[in-house]
Scaffold this active site. Structure first.
Site, short mmCIF file in Angstrom:
data_model
loop_
_atom_site.label_atom_id
_atom_site.label_comp_id
_atom_site.label_asym_id
_atom_site.label_seq_id
_atom_site.Cartn_x
_atom_site.Cartn_y
_atom_site.Cartn_z
N SER A 94 0.84 -1.20 0.00
CA SER A 94 0.00 0.00 0.00
C SER A 94 0.88 1.25 0.00
O SER A 94 1.59 1.51 -0.97
CB SER A 94 -0.96 -0.04 1.19
OG SER A 94 -1.90 1.00 1.12
N HIS A 200 -8.77 1.21 0.27
CA HIS A 200 -8.77 0.32 -0.90
C HIS A 200 -10.17 -0.21 -1.21
O HIS A 200 -10.33 -1.35 -1.63
CB HIS A 200 -7.79 -0.84 -0.71
CG HIS A 200 -6.40 -0.41 -0.40
ND1 HIS A 200 -5.61 0.27 -1.30
CD2 HIS A 200 -5.64 -0.55 0.73
CE1 HIS A 200 -4.44 0.53 -0.74
NE2 HIS A 200 -4.43 0.06 0.48
#
Length: 234
Positions: A94, A200
């Site tokens: 990420s 996300h």
């Protein structure tokens, strides 16, 4: 092959890189660059102080944790670079992909710090307007978790395929709770994540659109080593 892999949000801890700051002129110089780059960004204290001293509640905030992790990760990489065999690729979990892009010289250090500071602000704001959560589902096949998300009564999507048998789902509290319940009924386990939003997931759509505008104004340089992307794993 040696791979550089950088951590994402949730890995932050009070005191990270404090040892390097105290002992290494290079680390001190990089932290000074970070402090200068973010001096007008609204941080409550210099980034170096937040990393070294916290407090934890502030360091955990999305808009602080992201630049703090990028700074600490890149500083440790630079300190270890002369002891690392020529890396074959870089990657990050990420947020860590931004650190990987700095290591690969696609982004310069201070530009990346400003970007992830803004990224954290946008994600914080999106989470405030569309609250959500995340949970790790363990012990079920990917397609089973995908089916559970598709059947959930509210927003729930597979967000991170971490490893075989571990998928992080993200969405509204109701959607994720439904997936967790069904996963347990199917013989899996579930671990709620201590996060500030449904990262996300479609609930971050506004933040993603605004971040795309930020990135469009940034010069991306040719990568000096391959960077494995989170979205495609390519």
């Amino acid at each position: 092959m040696t791979a550089l892999v950088f951590p994402g949000q949730g890995s932050q801890a009070v005191g990270m890189a404090a040892d390097a700051l105290a002992a290494s002129p290079l680390a001190a110089d990089l932290f000074a660059q970070a402090d200068a780059a973010l001096a007008d960004s609204g941080l409550p204290r210099p980034l170096s102080q937040l990393c070294a001293e916290g407090p934890e509640a502030e360091l955990r905030a999305t808009e602080i944790a992201q630049p703090a992790l990028l700074a600490a990760g890149y500083i440790y990489y630079r300190l270890a670079a002369d002891r690392i065999a020529a890396p074959g690729c870089a990657a990050g979990h990420s947020l860590g992909e931004y650190t990987a892009l700095v290591a690969a010289e696609v982004l310069d250090f201070t530009t990346a710090l400003r970007l992830v500071r803004r990224r954290g602000e946008l994600m914080r704001d999106a989470a405030a307007t569309q609250p959500g959560t995340m949970a790790a589902i363990i012990g079920l096949d990917d397609d089973v978790v995908e089916a559970l998300c598709a059947a959930a009564p509210d927003v729930a999507v597979p967000a991170n395929f971490n490893s075989p048998g571990q998928v992080v789902v993200s969405g509204s509290a109701a959607g994720v709770a439904a997936v967790v319940a069904e996963a347990k009924a199917a013989g899996g386990r579930a671990m709620p994540l201590r996060v500030a939003g449904a990262f996300h997931s479609p609930l971050m759509a506004d933040a993603a659109a605004q971040m795309a505008d930020e990135l469009a104004r940034v010069e991306l340089r040719p990568a000096q080593l391959p960077v494995v992307q989170n979205v495609t794993a390519q």
